[in-house]
Write a protein that holds these residues in place. Structure first.
Motif, PDB file in Angstrom:
ATOM      1  N   ALA A 105       0.757  -1.173  -0.131  1.00 17.13           N
ATOM      2  CA  ALA A 105       0.056   0.003  -0.081  1.00 17.13           C
ATOM      3  C   ALA A 105       0.797   1.387   0.007  1.00 17.13           C
ATOM      4  O   ALA A 105       1.946   1.328   0.697  1.00 17.13           O
ATOM      5  CB  ALA A 105      -0.779   0.001   1.326  1.00 17.13           C
ATOM      6  N   LEU A 106       0.552   1.998  -0.901  1.00 19.81           N
ATOM      7  CA  LEU A 106       1.354   3.375  -1.324  1.00 19.81           C
ATOM      8  C   LEU A 106       0.948   4.541  -0.256  1.00 19.81           C
ATOM      9  O   LEU A 106      -0.325   4.942  -0.372  1.00 19.81           O
ATOM     10  CB  LEU A 106       1.659   3.598  -2.637  1.00 19.81           C
ATOM     11  N   CYS A 107       1.782   5.207   0.354  1.00 22.12           N
ATOM     12  CA  CYS A 107       1.529   6.354   1.209  1.00 22.12           C
ATOM     13  C   CYS A 107       1.591   7.630   0.174  1.00 22.12           C
ATOM     14  O   CYS A 107       2.029   7.347  -0.727  1.00 22.12           O
ATOM     15  CB  CYS A 107       2.487   6.669   2.251  1.00 22.12           C
ATOM     16  N   GLY A 108       1.351   8.909   0.729  1.00 24.96           N
ATOM     17  CA  GLY A 108       1.026  10.110  -0.092  1.00 24.96           C
ATOM     18  C   GLY A 108       2.342  10.109  -1.021  1.00 24.96           C
ATOM     19  O   GLY A 108       2.251  10.333  -2.309  1.00 24.96           O
ATOM     20  N   ALA A 109       3.602  10.372  -0.472  1.00 31.74           N
ATOM     21  CA  ALA A 109       4.769  10.661  -1.075  1.00 31.74           C
ATOM     22  C   ALA A 109       5.186   9.529  -2.193  1.00 31.74           C
ATOM     23  O   ALA A 109       5.984   9.773  -3.160  1.00 31.74           O
ATOM     24  CB  ALA A 109       5.757  11.081  -0.330  1.00 31.74           C
ATOM     25  N   GLY A 166       5.279   5.271  -7.189  1.00 32.85           N
ATOM     26  CA  GLY A 166       4.772   3.856  -7.774  1.00 32.85           C
ATOM     27  C   GLY A 166       5.604   2.779  -6.946  1.00 32.85           C
ATOM     28  O   GLY A 166       5.148   1.554  -7.135  1.00 32.85           O
ATOM     29  N   THR A 167       6.308   3.235  -6.124  1.00 32.75           N
ATOM     30  CA  THR A 167       7.193   2.186  -5.312  1.00 32.75           C
ATOM     31  C   THR A 167       7.237   3.017  -4.196  1.00 32.75           C
ATOM     32  O   THR A 167       7.402   3.974  -3.755  1.00 32.75           O
ATOM     33  CB  THR A 167       8.681   1.818  -5.932  1.00 32.75           C
ATOM     34  N   CYS A 168       7.547   2.080  -2.972  1.00 36.83           N
ATOM     35  CA  CYS A 168       7.714   2.427  -1.527  1.00 36.83           C
ATOM     36  C   CYS A 168       9.240   3.050  -1.350  1.00 36.83           C
ATOM     37  O   CYS A 168      10.347   2.107  -1.490  1.00 36.83           O
ATOM     38  CB  CYS A 168       7.449   1.421  -0.720  1.00 36.83           C
ATOM     39  N   ALA A 216       8.324  -8.087   2.669  1.00 32.86           N
ATOM     40  CA  ALA A 216       9.649  -8.327   2.290  1.00 32.86           C
ATOM     41  C   ALA A 216      10.515  -6.914   1.980  1.00 32.86           C
ATOM     42  O   ALA A 216       9.779  -6.375   1.259  1.00 32.86           O
ATOM     43  CB  ALA A 216       9.602  -8.981   0.727  1.00 32.86           C
ATOM     44  N   LEU A 217      11.645  -6.538   2.384  1.00 30.08           N
ATOM     45  CA  LEU A 217      12.212  -5.112   2.160  1.00 30.08           C
ATOM     46  C   LEU A 217      13.648  -5.312   2.034  1.00 30.08           C
ATOM     47  O   LEU A 217      14.307  -6.375   2.743  1.00 30.08           O
ATOM     48  CB  LEU A 217      11.598  -4.444   3.373  1.00 30.08           C
ATOM     49  N   THR A 218      14.066  -4.159   1.590  1.00 30.53           N
ATOM     50  CA  THR A 218      15.526  -4.025   1.632  1.00 30.53           C
ATOM     51  C   THR A 218      15.702  -2.489   2.104  1.00 30.53           C
ATOM     52  O   THR A 218      15.306  -1.599   1.663  1.00 30.53           O
ATOM     53  CB  THR A 218      16.109  -4.325   0.346  1.00 30.53           C
TER      54      THR A 218
END
Ligand SMILES: CCCCCCCC(=O)SCCNC(=O)CCNC(=O)[C@H](O)C(C)(C)COP(=O)(O)OP(=O)(O)OC[C@H]1O[C@@H](n2cnc3c(N)ncnc32)[C@H](O)[C@@H]1OP(=O)(O)O
Length: 172
Positions: A29-33, A38-40, A58-60
């Protein structure tokens, strides 16, 4: 998605469309900025709610979030834990905001390495969701950080009320 007029054009209020926020192909889910890109920007790549009620991410840590040499700035660790734990109510189609957050920094978090954050609801009382989570290094699952906090559910008018409050502040 709710919008209002701003000095530079329509302003999108993240959370106004909380029931169906824009998501990346990985389900994040994407926050405002992050909506325009289109990516976190915090580096969360995949998000899902499993049948056991645990949300897994999953993250880096991106290179531009480096603090000490090759390790994450502590603010990144706190921000991404806030983000992931706060997405758990959202995965239940409930908008909430962070009221309290406690982070334990167990180990330095390496930049550019696969990580996993898990989040679970410990209990709910009234409008408060008590959520805990942890960040682990993959593939060993060594714990790097832990977090716990309270999220308070809000209705769709939350951000509009805040904009009105801010306008009153500006008039003082
Ligand atoms: C994908 C896109 C999604 C976007 C999601 C964005 C999420 C965010 O923006 S999180 C950002 C960081 N957090 C914030 O900005 C929150 C700022 N704080 C606030 O807005 C308010 O202080 C808020 C909402 C937490 C509480 O407001 P307040 O007017 O006190 O609400 P109030 O109605 O009195 O209390 C509501 C409940 O919260 C509880 N509460 C309030 N503050 C706290 C606190 N600090 N700790 C624990 N509980 C609290 C109250 O006890 C009450 O509980 P209950 O309803 O169960 O009795």
């Amino acid at each position: 998605m709710s919008t209002t007029s701003g000095a530079t054009g329509p302003v999108v209020r993240a959370g106004g469309d909380f029931q169906e926020p824009p998501r990346t192909p990985g389900g994040v889910a994407l926050c405002g900025a992050c909506r325009e890109r289109g990516t976190c920007r915090l580096g969360v790549e995949r998000e899902r709610l499993d049948e056991d009620g645990v949300a897994r991410f999953a993250l880096t840590c991106p290179r531009d979030q480096e603090g000490g040499p090759d390790v994450a700035h502590g603010g990144w660790t706190a921000a991404v834990l806030d983000d992931c734990l706060g997405h758990l109510p959202l995965l239940h189609r409930v908008l909430s905001v962070t009221a309290e957050l406690t982070v334990s920094f167990v180990k330095p978090v390496p930049v550019g390495r696969p990580l996993e954050v898990s989040a679970r609801v410990e209990r709910r009382e009234g409008s408060r969701w008590y959520i805990t989570g942890e960040m682990v290094l993959l593939p060993t699952r060594a714990v790097l950080a832990r977090a716990s906090g309270i999220w308070v559910t809000r209705d769709q008018g939350h951000f509009a009320r805040h904009a009105d409050w801010l306008a009153e502040q500006d008039e003082r």
